[in-house]
Design an enzyme around this catalytic site. Structure first.
Site, short mmCIF file in Angstrom:
data_model
loop_
_atom_site.label_atom_id
_atom_site.label_comp_id
_atom_site.label_asym_id
_atom_site.label_seq_id
_atom_site.Cartn_x
_atom_site.Cartn_y
_atom_site.Cartn_z
NE ARG A 102 4.91 8.88 -6.61
CZ ARG A 102 5.24 7.60 -6.40
NH1 ARG A 102 6.38 7.13 -6.86
NH2 ARG A 102 4.42 6.81 -5.75
CG ASP A 108 5.39 -3.39 -4.64
OD1 ASP A 108 5.98 -4.44 -4.98
OD2 ASP A 108 5.94 -2.51 -3.97
N GLY A 123 0.81 -1.23 0.00
CA GLY A 123 0.00 0.00 0.00
C GLY A 123 0.83 1.26 0.00
CG ASP A 145 6.90 3.29 -6.67
OD1 ASP A 145 6.29 4.37 -6.80
OD2 ASP A 145 6.55 2.39 -5.88
#
Ligand code: AMP
Ligand code: MG
Length: 528
Positions: free
Chosen positions: A197, A277, A104, A287
């Site tokens: 972002r 993820d 998460g 990421d």
């Protein structure tokens, strides 16, 4: 007539997807929900260090319009824009090949969304603005060095023409964060920072995996239907998806992922942590952690110290890892389709399409237009030369584009020798490259292009400026001392990576020897 509230944010996702009823912010497992509401921390001493000029224009949300101080407050989470209802997303993921359960948004807080000047919805997300229910054992914060890296690289990738999440701003929080950078029991206090972002969606493969793993199939369907309606509206029956819609969707995710990886291989980008993820459902690079750029071409290189042993996420393995990740997504989506055949067909298409696109991309890098049967051999022979002497990938392709190919070569041109990291390599390396060059020259002449045509085409796909690891580290060293010039210079120059810029030769240089072993320049830890 009422004029619209300026800078009003919306929150479509909260209206359509199941949320967590718990409003208190503590670490926990969050079942049956896509999101949890969470307030960012407040940072009274937040300072704006950089912002993306092109992205502020695209969003209509600039420091000039908002006022610089307010801009810094908003993009540190200290002031919420009207309509903002901050939330963190729940997702899971496979980390280094193993199912890791719930992960998460442990340090990302979504502020809300707006439409950009093209009418595209864009979500604003702060990274490092405080803990969430998903923070597990960590603090929800981010350090300045990793935030500089994420800010610069997101924007650099965009200007290279590579699908990516964007970075609107970089703000220092004015507070300190404890980090053990080398995981050696020596934590130190480092300055904190927040990147804002921006992307149409921050959903990841792991967003779907978590529901299937928990057997929450109603929520899985809700999330899939929402994703398709909102971000894949061109698919058949996108408003009332059926099995074929889900198959077509998965197929498109496979294709987008293939396209993204081909771009990474084109410019020498190594993501470093391709866990599921960290794989965007839109096929965006997402990421930016311990990523790196190939300087000497080396398919086995990974910048991530945590992966130094197994090298799972090394440069040359990225296409296979993406496929492995797509298989995990296929498993997660299977309950929506109930048939493995279309999923397998899409994975097959990924394999084929990746191969075709890779070959086409390499041909473009070499300035070749026509497809020949032995192109793959020609390319492999070139890569073989790179194994004989460390060769700077970026400079090599630019140098190749600038060579006149009119006559046979009798020696390796100085401009290409300068791409070698060893000034006096084994003579075999020179001979191999010379033989390859003459083969390439013959092949290239058959194309009938003028030198100018060939060079222009090659310079469009072979960047001159990339975010070299040591350049990023020098900018970070300066920013930590309060000097922002190098940060701003890189930010600016990387907006036109394919165009030679006056007085910027120092940003298109091989990695200097001192940077070979320095942390941040050749190897990075996950600590961020
Ligand atoms: P990453 O390796 O950066 O993709 O992170 C994996 C997971 O760890 C994600 O769920 C992140 O949100 C979480 N995470 C990483 N760093 C932090 C941090 N400093 N505080 C809270 N969560 C974090
Ligand atoms: Mg992540």
């Amino acid at each position: 007539m009422n004029s619209p509230v300026p800078f009003q944010l919306a929150n479509d996702l909260l209206r359509h997807l199941p949320g967590d009823p718990e409003l208190r912010n503590f670490r926990r497992q969050v079942g049956s929900a896509c999101w949890s509401k969470v307030e960012p921390l407040r940072f009274p001493d937040a300072k704006l260090l950089a912002w993306s000029q092109p992205l502020t224009q695209q969003l209509g949300l600039s420091p000039a319009l908002l006022g610089e101080e307010r801009f810094a407050r908003v993009f540190s989470g200290s002031e919420l824009l009207p309509g903002s209802e901050p939330y963190a997303l729940c997702y899971g993921g496979h980390q280094f090949g193993n199912w890791a359960g719930q992960l998460g948004d442990g340090r990302a807080i979504n502020l809300g969304e707006l439409h950009d000047i093209n009418g595209q919805h864009q979500i604003l997300q702060l990274k490092g603005a405080g803990p969430t229910p998903y923070s597990r054992t960590a603090d929800g914060l981010a350090v300045l060095r990793s935030s500089v890296r994420e800010y610069l690289c997101s924007e650099a990738m965009h200007h290279l023409g590579i699908p990516t999440t964007r970075a609107l701003s970089l703000v220092s929080t004015g507070t300190l964060v404890m980090r053990d950078m080398f995981y050696d029991g020596n934590p130190r206090a480092e300055p904190g920072a927040i990147v804002c972002r921006v992307a149409p969606s921050f959903l990841r493969f792991g967003s779907y995996e978590i529901f299937t793993a928990r057997k929450e199939l109603a929520q899985l369907k809700q999330l899939a239907d929402y994703t398709i309606a909102r971000d894949f509206p061109h698919l058949p029956d996108s408003m009332t998806p059926v099995a074929e819609t889900y198959s077509a969707w998965f197929d498109e995710v496979c294709q987008r992922t293939a396209g993204m990886i081909v771009h990474w291989m084109r410019v020498g980008f190594v993501h470093g942590v391709m866990n599921t993820d960290n794989m965007s459902i839109l096929g965006l690079t997402i990421d930016y952690g311990p990523y790196g750029w190939l300087e000497p071409y080396d398919p086995d290189w990974t910048p991530n110290t945590t992966d130094a042993e197994g090298r799972r996420y090394r440069f040359g393995q990225q296409p296979q890892v993406a496929l492995w990740n797509l298989v995990q997504l296929a498993n997660a989506l299977y309950p929506l389709i109930g048939d493995v055949k279309p999923l397998e067909a899409a994975l097959d298409r990924y394999r084929q399409s990746y191969q075709q696109q890779w070959l086409a991309m390499m041909r473009n890098k070499l300035g070749l237009v026509q497809a020949h049967a032995d192109d793959k051999q020609l390319i492999e022979a070139m890569l073989q030369c790179f194994t004989l002497v460390e060769t700077d990938m970026t400079l090599f392709f630019r140098g190749l584009g600038e060579l006149a190919l009119t006559t046979e070569f009798h020696a390796v041109p100085v401009s290409l020798q300068e791409c070698w990291y060893d000034a006096a390599p084994d003579p075999q390396a020179g001979q191999a490259l010379l033989a390859w060059l003459n083969r390439y020259q013959q092949r290239s002449l058959q194309e009938g292009r003028t030198q100018t045509e060939r060079q222009t085409a090659m310079h469009r796909v072979n960047p001159l400026y990339v975010l070299r690891n040591w350049l990023a580290q020098q900018a970070i060293d300066d920013v930590e001392q309060g000097q922002l010039e190098k940060l701003h210079e890189l930010d600016q120059v990387l907006q036109q990576p394919y165009t030679k810029q006056e007085g910027k030769d120092h940003l298109a240089q091989k990695r200097p020897e001192w940077a070979r072993q320095r942390a941040g320049c050749s190897m990075l830890s996950c600590s961020s």
